[in-house]
Design an enzyme around this catalytic site. Structure first.
Site, short mmCIF file in Angstrom:
data_model
loop_
_atom_site.label_atom_id
_atom_site.label_comp_id
_atom_site.label_asym_id
_atom_site.label_seq_id
_atom_site.Cartn_x
_atom_site.Cartn_y
_atom_site.Cartn_z
CB CYS A 84 -4.67 4.50 6.58
SG CYS A 84 -5.60 4.58 5.04
CD GLU A 116 0.80 -1.06 8.63
OE1 GLU A 116 1.09 0.07 9.07
OE2 GLU A 116 -0.38 -1.41 8.40
CB CYS A 155 -0.89 -0.01 1.23
SG CYS A 155 -1.81 1.52 1.50
#
Length: 281
Positions: free
Chosen positions: A195, A128, A96
């Site tokens: 995000c 992540e 991403c």
């Protein structure tokens, strides 16, 4: 009975991109390897498995030679790219963009001040987070929650980042605590790396949950983002139920119910929410 599917639920941009890249590769090939589950949703993984997507782990990656491997949206540490280069593996990078930018920031900060504490608010062991820690040669400190912050060394500089899908409110609690306890001689900087496409779902999904008698939250049980959003629904509507798919739906939930809301995580495909709506009907 009215059944409404939340228009804001479903794949986020990063997941959509990763799946699109996988489908593009599989349209001209029978097999494609993916390092880890492409998305934390078993039924979507099964759909892609039928198309030829094979999920592997890091040990299996080390044994592959001269093939293609997809990196999912969560991102990977530098060691993964090094292994791929050594083994002649062609990387299809679906990291991403938000995660990729975060990796670069942490790597630059670590290079500038390796003696400082690079702190990452995130889930230990999450894909992540492993990718982020890898930018610091494994030296970053991961704090899972507010209580973990109390273990930091407040006599050293602290640079605080966050996993992209964590809670904004808890992140700010952590910031406040560090500001109150860090030595006056030390530097403290925090970077809001959450995000917004994910974070903004929290207020949206709570408004959605308030509007219905029953909430059916559809997501894989591995999804960190799903757990956060489901709990947000549960806070405002006690008649909220988490299911992975239509087969887990209990008809007793809908007795004397006028409206049902169906929503899900950033890893929940729209087709799966539609299948659940059909099952309820």
């Amino acid at each position: 009975m009215l059944i409404e599917i939340d228009e804001h639920s479903g794949f986020c941009f990063g997941v959509t991109t990763a799946i699109t890249k996988a489908e593009e590769q599989l349209s001209s090939s029978d097999t494609l390897y993916c390092l880890g589950d492409i998305v934390h949703n078993g039924m979507e993984c099964d759909r892609l498995l039928a198309l030829g997507l094979r999920t592997i782990n890091h040990e299996q990656l080390g044994k592959l030679r001269n093939t293609k491997v997809l990196l999912r949206a969560h991102g990977e540490p530098p060691s993964t790219y090094a292994t791929a280069a050594t083994n002649g593996i062609d990387i299809i990078d679906a990291t991403c963009p938000v995660v990729l930018q975060l990796q670069k920031r942490i790597k630059q900060q670590y290079a500038q001040n390796p003696d400082a504490q690079i702190v990452i608010f995130g889930k230990p062991g999450h894909a992540e987070v492993l990718g982020l820690v890898g930018q610091t040669e494994g030296n970053a400190i991961v704090v899972a929650d507010f209580e973990d912050v109390k273990k930091l060394d407040f006599s050293k500089d602290i640079y605080l980042y966050s996993q992209t899908t964590k809670s904004i409110d808890e992140f700010h609690r952590i910031i406040d605590y560090i500001q109150e306890h860090i030595s006056n001689d030390c530097i403290f900087k925090s970077f809001d790396t959450i995000c917004r496409q994910v974070a903004n779902r929290m207020p949206n999904i709570q408004e959605f949950a308030k509007r219905h008698d029953v909430i059916l939250f559809v997501c894989g049980r591995k999804s960190s983002n799903g757990k956060v959003l489901f709990n947000a629904c549960k806070q405002v509507n006690e008649n909220s139920y988490l299911v992975e798919g239509p087969e887990e739906i209990n008809g007793d939930w809908f007795t004397n119910v006028n409206t049902v809301g169906i929503c899900g995580a950033t890893s929940t495909p729209k087709w799966l929410m539609e299948s659940c709506a059909k099952a309820i009907k």
